[in-house]
Design a protein around this motif. Structure first.
Motif, mmCIF file in Angstrom:
data_model
loop_
_atom_site.group_PDB
_atom_site.id
_atom_site.type_symbol
_atom_site.label_atom_id
_atom_site.label_comp_id
_atom_site.label_asym_id
_atom_site.label_seq_id
_atom_site.Cartn_x
_atom_site.Cartn_y
_atom_site.Cartn_z
ATOM 1 N N UNK A 181 0.818 -1.220 0.000
ATOM 2 C CA UNK A 181 0.000 0.000 0.000
ATOM 3 C C UNK A 181 0.852 1.271 0.000
ATOM 4 N N UNK A 182 1.916 1.258 0.760
ATOM 5 C CA UNK A 182 2.760 2.454 0.864
ATOM 6 C C UNK A 182 3.335 2.841 -0.503
ATOM 7 N N UNK A 183 3.645 1.819 -1.318
ATOM 8 C CA UNK A 183 4.236 2.095 -2.635
ATOM 9 C C UNK A 183 3.179 2.586 -3.628
ATOM 10 N N UNK A 184 1.928 2.214 -3.379
ATOM 11 C CA UNK A 184 0.863 2.542 -4.335
ATOM 12 C C UNK A 184 0.202 3.887 -4.048
ATOM 13 N N UNK A 185 0.535 4.459 -2.865
ATOM 14 C CA UNK A 185 -0.185 5.645 -2.368
ATOM 15 C C UNK A 185 -0.385 6.758 -3.389
ATOM 16 N N UNK A 186 0.677 7.058 -4.137
ATOM 17 C CA UNK A 186 0.627 8.250 -4.988
ATOM 18 C C UNK A 186 -0.173 8.047 -6.265
ATOM 19 N N UNK A 187 -0.485 6.787 -6.566
ATOM 20 C CA UNK A 187 -1.270 6.524 -7.782
ATOM 21 C C UNK A 187 -2.719 6.173 -7.449
ATOM 22 N N UNK A 188 -3.117 6.398 -6.191
ATOM 23 C CA UNK A 188 -4.502 6.092 -5.800
ATOM 24 C C UNK A 188 -5.269 7.384 -5.581
ATOM 25 N N UNK A 189 -6.577 7.373 -5.849
ATOM 26 C CA UNK A 189 -7.348 8.572 -5.525
ATOM 27 C C UNK A 189 -7.700 8.551 -4.027
ATOM 28 N N UNK A 190 -8.067 9.692 -3.440
ATOM 29 C CA UNK A 190 -8.266 9.772 -1.985
ATOM 30 C C UNK A 190 -9.348 8.831 -1.456
ATOM 31 N N UNK A 191 -10.410 8.608 -2.240
ATOM 32 C CA UNK A 191 -11.494 7.727 -1.762
ATOM 33 C C UNK A 191 -10.978 6.298 -1.646
ATOM 34 N N UNK A 192 -10.317 5.830 -2.686
ATOM 35 C CA UNK A 192 -9.770 4.478 -2.663
ATOM 36 C C UNK A 192 -8.727 4.322 -1.561
ATOM 37 N N UNK A 193 -7.842 5.313 -1.440
ATOM 38 C CA UNK A 193 -6.775 5.150 -0.453
ATOM 39 C C UNK A 193 -7.346 5.123 0.958
ATOM 40 N N UNK A 194 -8.377 5.916 1.215
ATOM 41 C CA UNK A 194 -8.971 5.918 2.549
ATOM 42 C C UNK A 194 -9.591 4.540 2.877
ATOM 43 N N UNK A 195 -10.283 3.962 1.905
ATOM 44 C CA UNK A 195 -10.882 2.638 2.130
ATOM 45 C C UNK A 195 -9.799 1.570 2.323
ATOM 46 N N UNK A 196 -8.752 1.668 1.516
ATOM 47 C CA UNK A 196 -7.673 0.677 1.635
ATOM 48 C C UNK A 196 -6.907 0.844 2.948
#
Ligand SMILES: NC(=O)c1ccc[n+]([C@@H]2O[C@H](COP(=O)([O-])OP(=O)(O)OC[C@H]3O[C@@H](n4cnc5c(N)ncnc54)[C@H](O)[C@@H]3O)[C@@H](O)[C@H]2O)c1
Length: 458
Positions: free
Chosen positions: A244-259
């Motif tokens: 997850x830490x590596x993917x953070x910058x390519x995720x939108x805020x809604x997805x990252x919050x759920x993940x």
């Protein structure tokens, strides 16, 4: 006639502030037609339609379509977007197959038709939120209701705490799977559907489609299920399990919050499989909101550690610091875990004194954020100012590698990712601040904005 009501899933009784609205089917179709010409021909008679977020009955009620509406009911985003449905907040899952009306659009339209007044709009917003919250509460408390919600819910998949992601034009998409898709997948890998009981509830849509997360790489004490092979699953699911830490910058805020929520909950369950008193395996409830020791009935709830993060200012400059583990050139606000028995204010004052040897004069709360790395923290962000004339930093080298005062121009340039360089170990690195998703970034941005406003000529 079509009845639109706000009855929380109960018998439709008039609300003291919001009367039941009666609108004709013709009126609904006319309004819908203005927005979506692709509305299908009428297949049957409209039944009572409950507006979204109105308790369990509303959740089970078909969304608007002629006939039964079952095809666009709960779970539809997963099917509408193919085997890998996307989160509705991203807009990617909003695809509306020909002849179907997007659900959100339909629901908001219903509200508009029935109650055009401004005050109603405000009420609806709150009501949808409250009913959604209560639905989630019910799922956490009632194992049967939660199991039932799995039938129409969708599942995010993880492997050893890394979420399954798919790549699309330099962005990551987060696929979700319906129960039947998941059952097929498990059976293909020689496992039975009982494994789905290891999943945790992480939220739901406004239409009460429950969202779950399941880790197929972790072993659970309550099941005999082994970890599934990662690379075979990636091939099968046409995606990759990415940290997850590596993917953070390519995720939108809604997805990252759920993940963030999903990963934290899965992590907590993985680490709390045994009772610390009896040593016996603990049992998770269906939603994953707690674990219970069957022998002594001790209940364990997911926990996060409170952390204070503070941006200290002397009026014209702000204080930023770095640890040796940070990327070269990166500076952030001062952060630290709260000690047992401390208030937020006490923790902020102590951390600043401990780390840079300064005493604070004023302190103002800004915002908070859940941060899953490395373990769940509740980040409590504050702005603070030092006592006048007391700005000399004494860095605690056991905690920090460096700390320094930065001017408005330097920080503003770093926020825009250009310009400033910083000297570190006889080398020069671009001075940078934490990424947008981190609350440290928000604190720094707020300080820059406030400074920009206060330095405007009167
Ligand atoms: N989201 C953001 O903007 C942001 C910015 C900075 C820090 N953080 C997070 O804040 C947390 C604290 O930051 P830090 O720089 O002090 O971290 P750190 O990892 O350097 O922790 C400092 C020390 O605190 C102790 N510690 C670790 N876990 C603890 C716990 N649960 N309770 C009490 N003490 C504990 C350890 O001795 C550790 O060495 C970290 O999890 C970090 O990831 C988030």
């Amino acid at each position: 006639m079509l009845t639109i009501c706000d009855c929380g899933g109960q018998k439709p009784t008039p609300h003291p502030r919001v009367p039941l609205g009666l609108v004709s089917e013709h009126q609904v179709r006319k309004e819908l037609g203005k927005i979506n010409r692709a509305i299908p021909p009428r297949e049957g008679t409209f039944k009572k339609v409950l507006v979204p977020g109105a308790g369990t009955e509303a959740a089970a009620a078909p969304t608007v379509r002629g006939g039964t509406g079952a095809e666009v009911g709960r779970g539809a985003p997963s099917r509408a977007a193919g085997p890998a449905g996307q989160h509705e907040g991203t807009g990617r899952g909003a695809a509306s197959p020909a002849g179907k009306v997007p659900r959100d659009l339909t629901m908001s339209l219903y509200c508009r038709i029935a109650f055009r007044g401004k005050s109603f709009c405000c009420y609806r917003l709150l009501s949808t939120y409250v009913t959604k919250t209560r639905y989630l509460f019910e799922l956490k408390e009632d194992d049967d209701a939660c199991k039932k919600a799995q039938q129409t819910g969708t599942f995010y998949l993880f492997h050893s705490l890394a979420p399954l992601l798919q790549t699309s034009e330099h962005r990551y998409l987060v696929p979700r799977f319906s129960l039947s898709e998941l059952e097929r997948l498990l059976s293909k890998f020689g496992q039975n559907a009982q494994r789905i009981e290891d999943s945790v509830l992480i939220g739901c849509s406004e239409q009460h489609e429950a969202w779950f997360a399941l880790d197929l790489g972790l072993n659970s004490s309550s099941s005999t299920h082994a970890s599934l092979p990662k690379s075979e699953m990636e091939t099968e699911l046409k995606g990759s399990f990415i940290e997850l830490r590596k993917a953070l910058f390519q995720l939108n805020p809604v997805d990252s919050s759920l993940l963030f929520t999903a990963q934290s909950l899965l992590h907590w369950h993985d680490g709390h499989q045994f009772c610390s008193r009896s040593g016996q395996p603990t049992k998770k409830n269906m939603a994953g909101s707690k674990r219970v020791c069957p022998s002594n009935k001790i209940i364990y709830y997911p926990q996060m550690a409170p952390v204070v993060i503070t941006l200290v200012s002397d009026g014209t400059r702000c204080l930023l610091a770095r640890q040796s583990s940070f990327p070269k050139g990166l500076y952030s606000a001062l952060a630290g875990f709260c000690d047992m028995g401390e208030s937020v204010e006490e923790a902020v004052r102590r951390e600043v004194a401990e780390e840079v040897g300064l005493e604070l004069e004023r302190l103002q709360y800004s915002a908070s954020q859940h941060w899953p790395f490395p373990n769940s923290s509740l980040m409590i962000a504050c702005h603070a100012t030092v006592k006048p004339g007391q700005t000399e930093i004494q860095v605690n080298l056991r905690e920090l590698e460096a700390a320094a005062w930065f001017s408005y121009a330097e920080v503003a340039a770093a926020l825009k990712r250009k310009g400033t360089y910083i000297q570190q170990q006889n080398q020069s690195f671009p001075f940078s601040v934490p990424p947008k998703l981190a609350i440290a970034h928000q604190l720094i941005k707020e300080w820059v904005e406030k400074h920009a406003c206060s330095s405007l000529p009167d």
